[in-house]
Design a protein around this motif. Sequence first.
Motif, PDB file in Angstrom:
ATOM      1  N   ASP A 155      10.877   7.812   1.268  1.00 49.94           N
ATOM      2  CA  ASP A 155      10.355   8.511   0.096  1.00 49.94           C
ATOM      3  C   ASP A 155      10.058   7.530  -1.047  1.00 49.94           C
ATOM      4  OD1 ASP A 155      12.772   7.855  -0.966  1.00 49.94           O
ATOM      5  OD2 ASP A 155      13.591   9.892  -0.928  1.00 49.94           O
ATOM      6  N   TYR A 156       9.994   8.046  -2.254  1.00 52.57           N
ATOM      7  CA  TYR A 156       9.604   7.229  -3.404  1.00 52.57           C
ATOM      8  C   TYR A 156      10.515   6.024  -3.625  1.00 52.57           C
ATOM      9  CZ  TYR A 156      13.372   9.154  -6.207  1.00 52.57           C
ATOM     10  OH  TYR A 156      14.606   9.475  -6.688  1.00 52.57           O
ATOM     11  N   LYS A 157      11.779   6.147  -3.156  1.00 51.52           N
ATOM     12  CA  LYS A 157      12.717   5.026  -3.389  1.00 51.52           C
ATOM     13  C   LYS A 157      12.266   3.785  -2.617  1.00 51.52           C
ATOM     14  CE  LYS A 157      16.533   8.205  -3.632  1.00 51.52           C
ATOM     15  NZ  LYS A 157      16.400   8.986  -2.405  1.00 51.52           N
ATOM     16  N   VAL A 158      11.676   4.014  -1.449  1.00 47.04           N
ATOM     17  CA  VAL A 158      11.141   2.882  -0.674  1.00 47.04           C
ATOM     18  C   VAL A 158       9.889   2.346  -1.385  1.00 47.04           C
ATOM     19  CG1 VAL A 158      10.254   2.145   1.583  1.00 47.04           C
ATOM     20  CG2 VAL A 158      12.098   3.840   1.461  1.00 47.04           C
ATOM     21  N   GLY A 159       9.114   3.264  -1.962  1.00 46.46           N
ATOM     22  CA  GLY A 159       7.951   2.849  -2.761  1.00 46.46           C
ATOM     23  C   GLY A 159       8.381   1.963  -3.926  1.00 46.46           C
ATOM     24  N   GLU A 160       9.522   2.315  -4.528  1.00 44.16           N
ATOM     25  CA  GLU A 160      10.022   1.523  -5.665  1.00 44.16           C
ATOM     26  C   GLU A 160      10.398   0.102  -5.271  1.00 44.16           C
ATOM     27  OE1 GLU A 160      11.842   4.997  -8.582  1.00 44.16           O
ATOM     28  OE2 GLU A 160      13.191   3.891  -7.259  1.00 44.16           O
TER      29      GLU A 160
ATOM     30  N   ALA B 188     -18.150   1.572  -3.837  1.00 46.79           N
ATOM     31  CA  ALA B 188     -16.793   1.409  -4.370  1.00 46.79           C
ATOM     32  C   ALA B 188     -16.277   2.795  -4.732  1.00 46.79           C
ATOM     33  CB  ALA B 188     -16.824   0.506  -5.595  1.00 46.79           C
ATOM     34  N   PHE B 189     -15.047   3.095  -4.332  1.00 50.11           N
ATOM     35  CA  PHE B 189     -14.498   4.427  -4.541  1.00 50.11           C
ATOM     36  C   PHE B 189     -13.372   4.386  -5.573  1.00 50.11           C
ATOM     37  CE2 PHE B 189     -11.496   7.792  -3.797  1.00 50.11           C
ATOM     38  CZ  PHE B 189     -12.310   8.896  -3.664  1.00 50.11           C
ATOM     39  N   GLY B 190     -13.423   5.322  -6.523  1.00 49.27           N
ATOM     40  CA  GLY B 190     -12.333   5.415  -7.490  1.00 49.27           C
ATOM     41  C   GLY B 190     -12.791   6.122  -8.743  1.00 49.27           C
TER      42      GLY B 190
ATOM     43  N   ALA C 285      -1.817   1.894  -5.029  1.00 49.54           N
ATOM     44  CA  ALA C 285      -1.099   3.169  -4.939  1.00 49.54           C
ATOM     45  C   ALA C 285      -2.063   4.344  -5.064  1.00 49.54           C
ATOM     46  CB  ALA C 285      -0.034   3.251  -6.022  1.00 49.54           C
ATOM     47  N   THR C 286      -1.990   5.235  -4.099  1.00 49.28           N
ATOM     48  CA  THR C 286      -2.809   6.448  -4.096  1.00 49.28           C
ATOM     49  C   THR C 286      -1.882   7.642  -4.174  1.00 49.28           C
ATOM     50  OG1 THR C 286      -4.442   5.356  -2.707  1.00 49.28           O
ATOM     51  CG2 THR C 286      -4.539   7.744  -2.783  1.00 49.28           C
ATOM     52  N   GLY C 287      -2.162   8.541  -5.093  1.00 48.22           N
ATOM     53  CA  GLY C 287      -1.321   9.731  -5.223  1.00 48.22           C
ATOM     54  C   GLY C 287      -1.537  10.398  -6.565  1.00 48.22           C
TER      55      GLY C 287
ATOM     56  N   THR D 274      -1.235  11.494 -10.549  1.00 48.28           N
ATOM     57  CA  THR D 274      -1.244  10.759 -11.818  1.00 48.28           C
ATOM     58  C   THR D 274       0.186  10.522 -12.295  1.00 48.28           C
ATOM     59  OG1 THR D 274      -3.420  11.584 -12.383  1.00 48.28           O
ATOM     60  CG2 THR D 274      -2.034  10.917 -14.229  1.00 48.28           C
ATOM     61  N   ARG D 275       1.046  11.495 -12.036  1.00 47.53           N
ATOM     62  CA  ARG D 275       2.464  11.345 -12.410  1.00 47.53           C
ATOM     63  C   ARG D 275       3.035  10.077 -11.769  1.00 47.53           C
ATOM     64  NH1 ARG D 275       7.102  11.494 -10.297  1.00 47.53           N
ATOM     65  NH2 ARG D 275       6.171  11.783  -8.235  1.00 47.53           N
ATOM     66  N   MET D 276       2.812   9.927 -10.456  1.00 48.07           N
ATOM     67  CA  MET D 276       3.292   8.738  -9.748  1.00 48.07           C
ATOM     68  C   MET D 276       2.619   7.485 -10.292  1.00 48.07           C
ATOM     69  SD  MET D 276       2.029   6.462  -7.316  1.00 48.07           S
ATOM     70  CE  MET D 276       0.751   7.243  -6.396  1.00 48.07           C
TER      71      MET D 276
ATOM     72  N   LEU E 191      -5.037   1.618  -8.756  1.00 50.34           N
ATOM     73  CA  LEU E 191      -4.545   2.994  -8.780  1.00 50.34           C
ATOM     74  C   LEU E 191      -5.654   3.991  -8.444  1.00 50.34           C
ATOM     75  CD1 LEU E 191      -2.421   2.631 -12.032  1.00 50.34           C
ATOM     76  CD2 LEU E 191      -1.588   2.620  -9.677  1.00 50.34           C
ATOM     77  N   GLU E 192      -5.357   4.862  -7.491  1.00 51.51           N
ATOM     78  CA  GLU E 192      -6.293   5.919  -7.072  1.00 51.51           C
ATOM     79  C   GLU E 192      -5.543   7.238  -7.227  1.00 51.51           C
ATOM     80  OE1 GLU E 192      -9.411   5.531  -6.134  1.00 51.51           O
ATOM     81  OE2 GLU E 192      -9.554   3.380  -5.721  1.00 51.51           O
ATOM     82  N   LEU E 193      -5.779   7.916  -8.361  1.00 50.52           N
ATOM     83  CA  LEU E 193      -4.908   9.051  -8.709  1.00 50.52           C
ATOM     84  C   LEU E 193      -5.675  10.371  -8.746  1.00 50.52           C
ATOM     85  CD1 LEU E 193      -3.036   7.003 -11.461  1.00 50.52           C
ATOM     86  CD2 LEU E 193      -2.493   7.163  -9.017  1.00 50.52           C
TER      87      LEU E 193
ATOM     88  N   ILE F 140       0.863  -1.193   0.000  1.00 51.07           N
ATOM     89  CA  ILE F 140       0.000   0.000   0.000  1.00 51.07           C
ATOM     90  C   ILE F 140       0.897   1.239   0.000  1.00 51.07           C
ATOM     91  CG2 ILE F 140      -1.795   1.262   1.264  1.00 51.07           C
ATOM     92  CD1 ILE F 140      -2.445  -1.525   2.629  1.00 51.07           C
ATOM     93  N   ILE F 141       0.778   2.033  -1.060  1.00 51.04           N
ATOM     94  CA  ILE F 141       1.539   3.291  -1.150  1.00 51.04           C
ATOM     95  C   ILE F 141       0.506   4.405  -1.028  1.00 51.04           C
ATOM     96  CG2 ILE F 141       2.959   4.739  -2.666  1.00 51.04           C
ATOM     97  CD1 ILE F 141       4.019   2.135  -3.949  1.00 51.04           C
ATOM     98  N   SER F 142       0.660   5.280  -0.041  1.00 51.36           N
ATOM     99  CA  SER F 142      -0.425   6.254   0.171  1.00 51.36           C
ATOM    100  C   SER F 142       0.061   7.697   0.089  1.00 51.36           C
ATOM    101  CB  SER F 142      -1.148   5.979   1.495  1.00 51.36           C
ATOM    102  OG  SER F 142      -0.256   6.055   2.564  1.00 51.36           O
TER     103      SER F 142
ATOM    104  N   LYS G  73       3.702   1.749   2.672  1.00 52.89           N
ATOM    105  CA  LYS G  73       4.664   2.843   2.477  1.00 52.89           C
ATOM    106  C   LYS G  73       3.850   4.129   2.483  1.00 52.89           C
ATOM    107  CE  LYS G  73       6.535   5.571   0.088  1.00 52.89           C
ATOM    108  NZ  LYS G  73       6.489   7.005   0.389  1.00 52.89           N
ATOM    109  N   PRO G  74       3.783   4.797   3.637  1.00 55.72           N
ATOM    110  CA  PRO G  74       2.986   6.030   3.695  1.00 55.72           C
ATOM    111  C   PRO G  74       3.717   7.198   3.033  1.00 55.72           C
ATOM    112  CG  PRO G  74       4.051   5.625   5.797  1.00 55.72           C
ATOM    113  CD  PRO G  74       4.461   4.490   4.901  1.00 55.72           C
ATOM    114  N   SER G  75       3.022   8.315   2.922  1.00 53.29           N
ATOM    115  CA  SER G  75       3.655   9.518   2.371  1.00 53.29           C
ATOM    116  C   SER G  75       4.788   9.967   3.290  1.00 53.29           C
ATOM    117  CB  SER G  75       2.622  10.636   2.252  1.00 53.29           C
ATOM    118  OG  SER G  75       3.279  11.865   2.031  1.00 53.29           O
TER     119      SER G  75
END
Length: 514
Positions: free
Chosen positions: A224-229, A469-471, A242-244, A246-248, A265-267, A160-162, A188-190
């Motif tokens: 940061d994003y490196k841990v997300g990777e 359902a959300f998205g 992953a929530t964040g 659209t670029r991500m 994906l929740e962008l 979960i990336i938030s 992996k939180p923000s």
Amino acid sequence: MNSGSGIDKVLKDLQVRMMNEGASTGVQNFSNGEPVESFSPVNGTLIAKVKSATKADYEKVMEAAVSAFKTWRLMPAPQRGDIVRQFGEKLRKHKNALGKLVSFEMGKSYQEGLGEVQEMIDICDFAVGLSRQLHGLTMHSERPGHRMYEQYHPLGIVGIISAFNFPVAVWSWNTALAWICGDVCVWKPSEKTPLCAVACQNLITEVLKENNLPEGISCLVNGDYKVGELITKDTRVSLVSATGSTRMGKIVAKEVAGRLGKSLLELGGNNAIIVTPNADIKMTIIGAVFGAVGTAGQRCTSTRRLIVHNSIYEKVKQALIDAYKQLRIGNPLDQNNHVGPLIDVEAVKSYTSALEQVVKEGGNLVVEGGVLSGVGYESGCYVKPAIAEAEPHFKIVQHETFAPVLYLLKYNGDVQNAIDIQNNVAQGLSSAIMTSNLREAERFLSHAGSDCGIANVNIGTSGAEIGGAFGGEKETGGGRESGSDAWKVYMRRQTNTINYTTELPLAQGIKFDL
Ligand code: NAD
């Protein structure tokens, strides 16, 4: 550690220490990486430093998750539901403290912080009921003496990336469902809200300990994003939610698809309210103002565009200008204030540049906005909500600026013209129409209507109940989480055919005689 705002007491309640371990399983802490500094946008102070996860820390966490899954998946789903019920009870007990921490670390109002924790409690309740309803279909076989059905099994490890703006609720939307489905989670939180994550992890750790359960059921990796990777590249992670931005999402989607993993994906959104000549203006103004300035415009569902019929345009514009004059901007922990700070000074820069750009493109600021300074605004993150008259095709109008900037757009003639304007953006999250005319409402909801994942009538775009359902569609990513049948994404589907005869007939009547 900052005092004032009662935050010391809150951190004590949630057992969050100043040098917090940022990578942990339900019981053990692994923390050797660079510290992530958490600054409060409320007053600009450093609340704490949270160590990020190194690659080695991540490996230890993953080992615990892999091992925990082997036990957790064997526990009957209703028993897993009971663990989620106990977590919901913990959240009830610590609701005020966690709500306050959300408000202080992220900057949303205390009421909204409490609302976020309430959403966590609600999804736990929902998941408890669902733990007895993970049903599949049965179907009739074309072969005599055969039975066919489908069933759902746990996926494995869910990553979960938030995002920063819902620092606790989005995790719980995912994790409460994933847990009852038999999955274990790695979060992996923000990097902008690491303390909220540590607090949540402490609460679930207590529940796991009290029930003598494996520690890897809930894992946290800060950074940061490196841990997300590390998560997106890891073939052991079956689903990446992953929530964040659209670029991500575009990067994550490519990475996970490259290894044929699943992603949810929740962008970003670019949400609009259509205001027809048949709208109730009072309701419209409440919905639009809350949608545009609530959480300082930092909700994925924030109202960014108001598409108003030309016959009522001036009236709506004036009512909005009057309403904006009443807005009080300041410390979000003070319940008299309507609008708190943006998350950081980078967000303030995006806000300022959006206002400059809309003017450059020919727009007109009818509520000017501006950055606040002086006593109470020392963090440099407080801005005045702004309204700009604009054209639908402006580049800046097509773009999601995560700040309280509302674009006023005019439409003429039939409601279909407004729907076309609304749909003519890359994003597709939330949408609304204000009308008391049934034909307009139904057109908006029809297959020729809104192309968004959420379409509301006579309420705004902002916020959602956990039961649905959300998205959203298009560049919002297409994912669905929370209520309805969103649980299915956390499970793998298996079709089973059982032959209870002494013959072996083949499907489609194929003969294979030996
Ligand atoms: P962001 O994209 O900057 O970061 C979100 C998360 O992704 C963070 O944890 C970040 O560390 C991580 N990340 C960034 N790049 C990554 C990469 N290459 N690999 C792996 N992880 C990576 O977003 P933000 O500023 O925190 O949040 C605001 C955005 O989130 C807005 O666009 C908003 O609309 C969106 N959002 C959408 C929803 C939704 O449900 N649709 C909900 C909340 C927020």
